[in-house]
Scaffold this motif. Structure first.
Motif, mmCIF file in Angstrom:
data_model
loop_
_atom_site.group_PDB
_atom_site.id
_atom_site.type_symbol
_atom_site.label_atom_id
_atom_site.label_comp_id
_atom_site.label_asym_id
_atom_site.label_seq_id
_atom_site.Cartn_x
_atom_site.Cartn_y
_atom_site.Cartn_z
ATOM 1 N N HIS A 144 77.207 17.719 14.563
ATOM 2 C CA HIS A 144 78.460 17.806 15.316
ATOM 3 C C HIS A 144 78.284 18.571 16.616
ATOM 4 C CE1 HIS A 144 80.185 15.958 11.864
ATOM 5 N NE2 HIS A 144 79.891 16.972 11.081
ATOM 6 N N ALA A 145 77.063 18.876 16.949
ATOM 7 C CA ALA A 145 76.660 19.429 18.242
ATOM 8 C C ALA A 145 75.162 19.148 18.369
ATOM 9 C CB ALA A 145 76.945 20.927 18.329
ATOM 10 N N VAL A 146 74.617 19.283 19.560
ATOM 11 C CA VAL A 146 73.214 19.027 19.917
ATOM 12 C C VAL A 146 72.761 17.612 19.572
ATOM 13 C CG1 VAL A 146 72.679 21.484 19.606
ATOM 14 C CG2 VAL A 146 72.017 19.892 17.818
ATOM 15 N N GLU A 147 73.713 16.704 19.340
ATOM 16 C CA GLU A 147 73.331 15.336 18.994
ATOM 17 C C GLU A 147 72.598 14.649 20.132
ATOM 18 O OE1 GLU A 147 77.237 15.033 21.071
ATOM 19 O OE2 GLU A 147 76.384 16.360 19.561
ATOM 20 N N ASP A 148 72.930 14.977 21.371
ATOM 21 C CA ASP A 148 72.243 14.364 22.515
ATOM 22 C C ASP A 148 70.820 14.897 22.635
ATOM 23 O OD1 ASP A 148 73.665 16.797 23.123
ATOM 24 O OD2 ASP A 148 73.210 16.498 25.237
ATOM 25 N N TRP A 149 70.627 16.195 22.355
ATOM 26 C CA TRP A 149 69.283 16.787 22.402
ATOM 27 C C TRP A 149 68.377 16.133 21.362
ATOM 28 C CZ3 TRP A 149 67.587 20.815 18.683
ATOM 29 C CH2 TRP A 149 66.289 21.268 18.952
ATOM 30 N N GLU A 150 68.871 15.994 20.140
ATOM 31 C CA GLU A 150 68.066 15.390 19.082
ATOM 32 C C GLU A 150 67.732 13.931 19.412
ATOM 33 O OE1 GLU A 150 66.994 13.271 15.517
ATOM 34 O OE2 GLU A 150 68.839 12.942 16.667
ATOM 35 N N PHE A 151 68.677 13.221 20.004
ATOM 36 C CA PHE A 151 68.437 11.838 20.426
ATOM 37 C C PHE A 151 67.383 11.797 21.536
ATOM 38 C CE2 PHE A 151 69.695 8.288 23.304
ATOM 39 C CZ PHE A 151 69.385 7.228 22.459
ATOM 40 N N ASN A 152 67.451 12.746 22.465
ATOM 41 C CA ASN A 152 66.464 12.792 23.553
ATOM 42 C C ASN A 152 65.065 13.107 23.024
ATOM 43 O OD1 ASN A 152 68.514 12.273 25.373
ATOM 44 N ND2 ASN A 152 68.795 14.417 25.944
ATOM 45 N N LEU A 153 64.970 13.918 21.986
ATOM 46 C CA LEU A 153 63.671 14.199 21.383
ATOM 47 C C LEU A 153 63.069 12.932 20.782
ATOM 48 C CD1 LEU A 153 64.256 17.639 19.604
ATOM 49 C CD2 LEU A 153 62.750 17.197 21.544
ATOM 50 N N ARG A 154 63.881 12.176 20.050
ATOM 51 C CA ARG A 154 63.381 10.918 19.488
ATOM 52 C C ARG A 154 62.952 9.954 20.591
ATOM 53 N NH1 ARG A 154 67.799 8.390 16.630
ATOM 54 N NH2 ARG A 154 69.173 10.173 16.915
ATOM 55 N N THR A 155 63.684 9.973 21.678
ATOM 56 C CA THR A 155 63.390 9.047 22.775
ATOM 57 C C THR A 155 62.088 9.406 23.473
ATOM 58 O OG1 THR A 155 65.741 8.611 23.164
ATOM 59 C CG2 THR A 155 64.221 8.162 24.981
ATOM 60 N N THR A 156 61.941 10.672 23.870
ATOM 61 C CA THR A 156 60.764 11.066 24.651
ATOM 62 C C THR A 156 59.495 11.121 23.820
ATOM 63 O OG1 THR A 156 61.478 13.382 24.371
ATOM 64 C CG2 THR A 156 62.030 12.303 26.455
ATOM 65 N N LEU A 157 59.616 11.079 22.510
ATOM 66 C CA LEU A 157 58.426 10.984 21.672
ATOM 67 C C LEU A 157 57.715 9.649 21.901
ATOM 68 C CD1 LEU A 157 56.839 12.523 19.478
ATOM 69 C CD2 LEU A 157 58.245 11.342 17.768
ATOM 70 N N ARG A 158 58.471 8.633 22.320
ATOM 71 C CA ARG A 158 57.912 7.297 22.489
ATOM 72 C C ARG A 158 57.953 6.793 23.929
ATOM 73 N NH1 ARG A 158 60.612 3.771 17.529
ATOM 74 N NH2 ARG A 158 60.359 5.312 15.861
ATOM 75 N N HIS A 159 58.893 7.303 24.734
ATOM 76 C CA HIS A 159 59.153 6.693 26.034
ATOM 77 C C HIS A 159 59.233 7.738 27.141
ATOM 78 C CE1 HIS A 159 60.007 2.737 24.348
ATOM 79 N NE2 HIS A 159 60.759 3.327 23.431
ATOM 80 N N HIS A 160 59.140 7.258 28.359
ATOM 81 C CA HIS A 160 59.307 8.105 29.532
ATOM 82 C C HIS A 160 60.715 7.953 30.082
ATOM 83 C CE1 HIS A 160 58.928 9.200 33.893
ATOM 84 N NE2 HIS A 160 58.285 10.211 33.327
ATOM 85 N N ILE A 161 61.337 9.086 30.390
ATOM 86 C CA ILE A 161 62.639 9.115 31.049
ATOM 87 C C ILE A 161 62.429 9.554 32.490
ATOM 88 C CG2 ILE A 161 64.912 10.197 31.115
ATOM 89 C CD1 ILE A 161 64.728 10.550 28.092
ATOM 90 N N GLY A 162 62.917 8.775 33.423
ATOM 91 C CA GLY A 162 62.780 9.119 34.834
ATOM 92 C C GLY A 162 63.711 10.259 35.233
ATOM 93 N N PHE A 163 63.468 10.801 36.417
ATOM 94 C CA PHE A 163 64.297 11.892 36.934
ATOM 95 C C PHE A 163 64.510 11.694 38.423
ATOM 96 C CE2 PHE A 163 64.732 16.180 38.818
ATOM 97 C CZ PHE A 163 65.914 16.566 38.193
ATOM 98 N N LEU A 164 65.761 11.759 38.858
ATOM 99 C CA LEU A 164 66.101 11.640 40.270
ATOM 100 C C LEU A 164 66.395 13.021 40.827
ATOM 101 C CD1 LEU A 164 68.409 8.475 40.406
ATOM 102 C CD2 LEU A 164 66.024 8.686 41.100
ATOM 103 N N ASP A 165 65.517 13.491 41.694
ATOM 104 C CA ASP A 165 65.704 14.787 42.335
ATOM 105 C C ASP A 165 66.582 14.620 43.563
ATOM 106 O OD1 ASP A 165 65.478 17.468 42.748
ATOM 107 O OD2 ASP A 165 63.287 17.499 42.759
ATOM 108 N N GLY A 166 66.873 15.729 44.215
ATOM 109 C CA GLY A 166 67.701 15.682 45.414
ATOM 110 C C GLY A 166 69.064 16.304 45.165
#
Length: 299
Positions: free
Chosen positions: A187-209
């Protein structure tokens, strides 16, 4: 791309916050990128207020918005999953009803994913915006950068702490078919846990600026008008520990307790060593003398 076949699906979860929801709808409508649709999940809140807001929109905007009313709250993660499952788009983004975008957010993030097919999603530079309630509205009181030194999204950094918020992250909807949805028992940190599962397999881009996403925070505001950073502070701590403990137990079950046992003692000793160094030799001598006197008195 016509509005009847949009590329971006915007998932909005809300409950009894019509002032914020009205601001969110205006925020989405103001995007320069126009190929979007919205699914609002009203998770146990007053349905009439949500219906009234959407009904007041021009026809072209109203046709892009779908509303689901839950008679009872299902929880933050379940509401997010419900909103996403109701979208049939190439990309999705979770737009909580109190956060905001720069008008160029969708334009920039869609362009990045079109140009970088190996990125499963993209996050943007984000700014914290502090606000307070005044005369029935919320007004800005200040700003601060969110992770100003961030230059990329990595699994190793996310292991330490979440470095993103949902408002900053557009990703390919197909990701859910591979790694699953948000865990509904969190009921909290659900996005963090999802991001961990994601970055274990894939690359997430980042837009600076310049910041393209704005994480709104309201210190001291509780209840339904609060934001999760403050209103759900204890839940964040609890579920953060739960996720880490689950991962540790799974590792030990497969690999044995040796490394875990070693690291827990090593970290404890190393922290104590660094604290000793910071105290300096003079303070260490004084503390040693005090310890000697205590032992003498106890004899």
């Amino acid at each position: 791309m016509s509005a009847t076949n949009p590329r971006v699906g915007v998932a909005v979860r809300t409950k009894n916050r019509p002032w914020f929801l009205k601001r969110t709808i205006a925020d989405i409508v103001a995007q320069r990128y126009a190929s979007w649709s919205v699914h609002i999940v009203n998770d146990g809140g007053d349905p009439s207020a949500v219906d009234a807001l959407v009904s007041a929109l021009p026809d072209e905007q109203r046709r892009r918005i779908r509303i689901s009313h839950n008679p009872a709250p299902s929880g933050r993660s379940a509401a997010a999953n419900q909103a996403i499952r109701g979208l049939d788009t190439e990309f999705v983004v979770l737009h909580d009803d109190d956060d905001l975008w720069d008008p160029g957010f969708l334009e920039a993030t869609v362009a990045h994913l079109d140009a970088q097919p190996n990125d499963v999603g993209v996050m943007v530079r984000t700014e914290i915006v502090y606000e307070k309630q005044e005369a029935g509205e919320f007004i800005e009181t200040g700003r601060a950068p969110f992770w100003p030194g961030l230059t990329e999204i990595t699994y190793s950094d996310l292991l330490q702490v979440n470095r993103a918020v949902p408002i900053s992250y557009l990703y390919r909807r197909s990701l859910h078919e591979e790694v699953g949805y948000y865990r509904e028992d969190l009921h909290a940190v659900e996005d963090w846990e999802f991001n961990l599962r994601t970055t274990l397999r894939h690359h997430i881009g980042f837009l600076d600026g310049e910041p393209l996403a704005f994480w709104m925070q309201r210190a001291g505001v509780g209840g339904e008008l609060g934001n999760s950073m403050y209103a759900l502070a204890s839940e964040h701590e609890h579920f953060d520990r739960l996720v880490r403990d689950e991962a540790l137990r799974a590792y030990v079950e497969q690999n044995g307790p040796g490394l875990a046992l070693y690291l827990t003692r090593y970290i404890q000793d190393e922290v104590q060593r660094q604290l000793d160094e910071r105290r300096g030799p003079g303070q260490r001598i004084i503390e040693a003398a005090r310890g000697w006197r205590r032992r003498q008195r106890q004899r």
